[in-house]
Design a protein around this motif. Structure first.
Motif, PDB file in Angstrom:
ATOM      1  N   ALA A 238      -2.367 -12.097  38.447  1.00 53.42           N
ATOM      2  CA  ALA A 238      -2.083 -13.166  37.493  1.00 53.42           C
ATOM      3  C   ALA A 238      -2.590 -12.813  36.107  1.00 53.42           C
ATOM      4  N   LEU A 239      -3.709 -12.102  36.039  1.00 50.97           N
ATOM      5  CA  LEU A 239      -4.217 -11.673  34.735  1.00 50.97           C
ATOM      6  C   LEU A 239      -3.414 -10.514  34.165  1.00 50.97           C
ATOM      7  N   TRP A 240      -3.334  -9.427  34.918  1.00 50.29           N
ATOM      8  CA  TRP A 240      -2.826  -8.184  34.338  1.00 50.29           C
ATOM      9  C   TRP A 240      -1.311  -8.151  34.188  1.00 50.29           C
ATOM     10  N   SER A 241      -0.586  -8.955  34.952  1.00 50.99           N
ATOM     11  CA  SER A 241       0.866  -9.013  34.758  1.00 50.99           C
ATOM     12  C   SER A 241       1.263 -10.045  33.720  1.00 50.99           C
ATOM     13  N   GLY A 242       0.381 -11.015  33.462  1.00 50.34           N
ATOM     14  CA  GLY A 242       0.722 -12.073  32.514  1.00 50.34           C
ATOM     15  C   GLY A 242       0.117 -11.917  31.144  1.00 50.34           C
ATOM     16  N   MET A 243      -0.975 -11.163  31.030  1.00 46.36           N
ATOM     17  CA  MET A 243      -1.744 -11.112  29.793  1.00 46.36           C
ATOM     18  C   MET A 243      -0.956 -10.541  28.616  1.00 46.36           C
ATOM     19  N   ALA A 244      -0.057  -9.591  28.888  1.00 45.61           N
ATOM     20  CA  ALA A 244       0.690  -8.956  27.797  1.00 45.61           C
ATOM     21  C   ALA A 244       1.566  -9.960  27.052  1.00 45.61           C
ATOM     22  N   LEU A 245       2.043 -10.989  27.728  1.00 46.31           N
ATOM     23  CA  LEU A 245       2.975 -11.932  27.105  1.00 46.31           C
ATOM     24  C   LEU A 245       2.327 -12.741  25.976  1.00 46.31           C
ATOM     25  N   PRO A 246       1.180 -13.396  26.198  1.00 47.23           N
ATOM     26  CA  PRO A 246       0.566 -14.125  25.081  1.00 47.23           C
ATOM     27  C   PRO A 246      -0.021 -13.211  24.010  1.00 47.23           C
ATOM     28  N   LEU A 247      -0.421 -12.001  24.369  1.00 46.94           N
ATOM     29  CA  LEU A 247      -1.023 -11.101  23.391  1.00 46.94           C
ATOM     30  C   LEU A 247       0.014 -10.543  22.409  1.00 46.94           C
ATOM     31  N   THR A 248       1.270 -10.490  22.829  1.00 52.21           N
ATOM     32  CA  THR A 248       2.321 -10.041  21.896  1.00 52.21           C
ATOM     33  C   THR A 248       2.853 -11.195  21.048  1.00 52.21           C
ATOM     34  N   GLU A 256       1.787  -2.563  22.116  1.00 50.28           N
ATOM     35  CA  GLU A 256       1.552  -2.122  23.491  1.00 50.28           C
ATOM     36  C   GLU A 256       0.269  -1.291  23.606  1.00 50.28           C
ATOM     37  N   THR A 257       0.014  -0.445  22.598  1.00 49.87           N
ATOM     38  CA  THR A 257      -1.207   0.360  22.621  1.00 49.87           C
ATOM     39  C   THR A 257      -2.438  -0.525  22.568  1.00 49.87           C
ATOM     40  N   GLN A 258      -2.427  -1.519  21.711  1.00 50.04           N
ATOM     41  CA  GLN A 258      -3.576  -2.420  21.594  1.00 50.04           C
ATOM     42  C   GLN A 258      -3.786  -3.225  22.873  1.00 50.04           C
ATOM     43  N   ILE A 259      -2.699  -3.667  23.476  1.00 50.33           N
ATOM     44  CA  ILE A 259      -2.819  -4.402  24.745  1.00 50.33           C
ATOM     45  C   ILE A 259      -3.375  -3.485  25.839  1.00 50.33           C
ATOM     46  N   GLY A 260      -2.899  -2.237  25.853  1.00 53.35           N
ATOM     47  CA  GLY A 260      -3.380  -1.291  26.852  1.00 53.35           C
ATOM     48  C   GLY A 260      -4.869  -1.043  26.750  1.00 53.35           C
ATOM     49  N   LEU A 261      -5.440  -1.172  25.547  1.00 49.06           N
ATOM     50  CA  LEU A 261      -6.866  -0.913  25.360  1.00 49.06           C
ATOM     51  C   LEU A 261      -7.743  -1.939  26.079  1.00 49.06           C
ATOM     52  N   PHE A 262      -7.193  -3.081  26.440  1.00 50.59           N
ATOM     53  CA  PHE A 262      -7.972  -4.036  27.221  1.00 50.59           C
ATOM     54  C   PHE A 262      -8.341  -3.451  28.584  1.00 50.59           C
ATOM     55  N   GLY A 304      -9.279 -17.978  30.151  1.00 49.61           N
ATOM     56  CA  GLY A 304      -8.432 -19.089  29.711  1.00 49.61           C
ATOM     57  C   GLY A 304      -8.491 -19.354  28.211  1.00 49.61           C
ATOM     58  N   GLN A 305      -9.486 -18.765  27.535  1.00 51.80           N
ATOM     59  CA  GLN A 305      -9.633 -18.981  26.089  1.00 51.80           C
ATOM     60  C   GLN A 305      -8.853 -17.942  25.271  1.00 51.80           C
ATOM     61  N   LEU A 306      -7.991 -17.177  25.917  1.00 53.43           N
ATOM     62  CA  LEU A 306      -7.244 -16.106  25.253  1.00 53.43           C
ATOM     63  C   LEU A 306      -6.533 -16.561  23.981  1.00 53.43           C
ATOM     64  N   THR A 307      -6.032 -17.768  23.956  1.00 54.65           N
ATOM     65  CA  THR A 307      -5.212 -18.205  22.827  1.00 54.65           C
ATOM     66  C   THR A 307      -6.006 -18.330  21.531  1.00 54.65           C
ATOM     67  N   TRP A 308      -7.363 -18.337  21.611  1.00 54.06           N
ATOM     68  CA  TRP A 308      -8.143 -18.436  20.370  1.00 54.06           C
ATOM     69  C   TRP A 308      -9.312 -17.458  20.284  1.00 54.06           C
ATOM     70  N   SER A 309      -9.647 -16.759  21.389  1.00 52.44           N
ATOM     71  CA  SER A 309     -10.799 -15.858  21.346  1.00 52.44           C
ATOM     72  C   SER A 309     -10.547 -14.596  22.169  1.00 52.44           C
ATOM     73  N   LEU A 310     -10.470 -13.461  21.500  1.00 55.41           N
ATOM     74  CA  LEU A 310     -10.344 -12.184  22.203  1.00 55.41           C
ATOM     75  C   LEU A 310     -11.684 -11.738  22.777  1.00 55.41           C
ATOM     76  N   VAL A 311     -12.793 -12.158  22.166  1.00 50.79           N
ATOM     77  CA  VAL A 311     -14.127 -11.800  22.674  1.00 50.79           C
ATOM     78  C   VAL A 311     -14.341 -12.393  24.060  1.00 50.79           C
ATOM     79  N   LEU A 312     -14.001 -13.665  24.217  1.00 53.80           N
ATOM     80  CA  LEU A 312     -14.141 -14.301  25.532  1.00 53.80           C
ATOM     81  C   LEU A 312     -13.173 -13.690  26.542  1.00 53.80           C
ATOM     82  N   LEU A 313     -11.983 -13.328  26.078  1.00 56.28           N
ATOM     83  CA  LEU A 313     -11.035 -12.658  26.968  1.00 56.28           C
ATOM     84  C   LEU A 313     -11.630 -11.350  27.495  1.00 56.28           C
ATOM     85  N   ILE A 314     -12.215 -10.547  26.616  1.00 54.89           N
ATOM     86  CA  ILE A 314     -12.816  -9.273  27.028  1.00 54.89           C
ATOM     87  C   ILE A 314     -13.937  -9.507  28.034  1.00 54.89           C
TER      88      ILE A 314
END
Length: 415
Positions: A238-248, A256-262, A304-314
């Protein structure tokens, strides 16, 4: 040299076990094989645009490989208890390479789906490699060796994302599958050169092994570990197949390179769980499982905070991948201890749950994202994690009897 005190006799044993080169090669095999199934995750949008697949169904590029993997688990993995595992590893790697080559040149979506399914069927070389490592391991190092070899699985999933994002930005998504096909073919050659044959006794017939495979699903210990794996990898998918969609999408608009760095954050978390195998060797496998599942559930509050915080996502990614690796190693340690006489069959049957969970997570998260956005996908991932915690809690009594290895009950070890 290792001293074993069994009963009143002191025995001096020469322990050979499995050497570092073999463990490294098996870990790389696991990484490349599993990357062949998951490499499309950071470029699902790009693949969909190129092959004419709408956004709400692009998750099937991953799910197709997972469903192929399921077929391989049922029909191919039990052969490891019957035939030379080295030859099986070579054959499977060659056919993985063939499937990836088909994807790389696919002119239409259905051709890509066929190639991904073929690669998925033979990506079960991972389980044959794990069984091979288990067969070579002395009992008190089984968990440690499983931890090293299966680390290749998580490294392949996450490291493959980093490589995929980089290659996709330079040469397009097809280059990912070209590189993986070449790596799989090269590994098949290395296996022939470096690994010794692993001749099976041939005591059981294939039909008997398949019946044994099916019979495992009635065993409480096996079933509980399998259900935990189902929820674990559904949450992972659920994380790794869905995460690319909101990040783009807005507000991040990442490449794609930046998303891959996660994937680097995921690798840090997975490698942080390296001691899980040692803890399992000491008899704490079930405690590690419970603790890690709670960490998995907690990770989704940060993700779940991906929409406003990349630090919490990491932070959430690190915690999630730590939990996944710790649970996966502990589960396999328990199962290879309880079912030591049929390791390949048991691992194959266990990974059916992994495959089903991963396919469900990949397909469901992209479908839910299309209607409920990332909050919906995050709730889904947390629900899967909660299912794992509940299953673990309900199986405590059964699992406790299986987590302390026989050699710890019967022997005092000193080095």
């Amino acid at each position: 040299m290792t001293y074993l005190l069994i009963g009143s006799k002191l025995q001096l044993n020469e322990v050979v076990g499995i050497n570092g080169r073999t463990k490294l090669l098996l870990a790389v095999i696991c990484g490349v094989a599993v990357a062949s199934v998951y490499a499309g995750q950071p470029v699902l949008g790009q693949m969909g645009l190129d092959l004419g697949v709408p956004v709400d169904t692009v998750g099937w590029f991953v799910a197709a490989g997972q469903l192929g993997y399921l077929v391989g688990l049922i029909l191919l993995v039990p052969l490891g208890d019957l035939l030379d595992r080295r030859r099986l590893i070579v054959l499977h790697l060659v056919l993985v390479a063939a499937g990836l080559a088909i994807v790389a040149v696919a002119p239409a979506a259905w051709v890509a789906f066929v190639g991904l399914a073929l690669a998925g069927v033979f990506a079960v070389v991972v389980q044959t490699a794990v069984a091979y490592a288990t067969a070579l391991s002395v009992p008190f190092e089984r968990g440690r060796n499983l931890g090293i070899v299966t680390s290749g699985v998580v490294i392949g999933i996450l490291g493959g994302r980093i490589l995929a994002g980089f290659l996709a930005d330079i040469w397009g998504w097809r280059s990912i599958y070209v590189v993986l096909a070449v790596l799989a073919a090269a590994l098949a050659l290395l296996v022939l050169i470096l690994l010794p044959a692993d001749i099976r006794s041939g005591g059981a017939r294939y039909g008997v092994l398949l019946r044994s495979f099916a019979g495992l699903f009635t065993h409480p210990v096996f079933l509980s570990r399998g259900l935990i794996a189902f929820f674990l990898f559904a949450s992972f998918g659920a994380l790794w197949s869905g995460m690319a969609l909101p990040l783009t999408d807005s507000p991040w608009h990442l490449s794609e390179t930046q998303i891959g760095l996660f994937g680097i954050a995921g690798l840090a978390g997975a490698l942080g769980a390296a001691r899980a195998g040692r803890w399992a060797d000491s008899g704490y496998a079930n405690r590690v499982t419970g603790f890690a599942l709670i960490v998995l559930l907690a990770s989704w509050f940060a993700i779940g905070q991906l929409t406003w915080s990349l630090v919490l996502l990491i932070l959430g990614v690190i915690l999630l991948d730590f939990a996944v690796q710790a649970v996966h190693v502990s589960n396999q340690h328990i199962l290879t201890t309880v079912y030591a006489d049929r390791v390949s069959t048991t691992i194959g049957a266990y990974m059916v749950f992994y495959s089903l969970g991963s396919a469900l997570g990949a397909a469901a998260t992209t479908a839910l994202y299309a209607t409920a956005g990332w909050p919906g996908s995050a709730f889904l991932g947390a629900a899967f994690a909660a299912g794992g915690v509940v299953t673990w809690a309900l199986s405590l009594r059964t699992a406790t009897r299986a987590t302390r290895p026989d050699y710890l009950r019967e022997a005092t070890l000193s080095r």
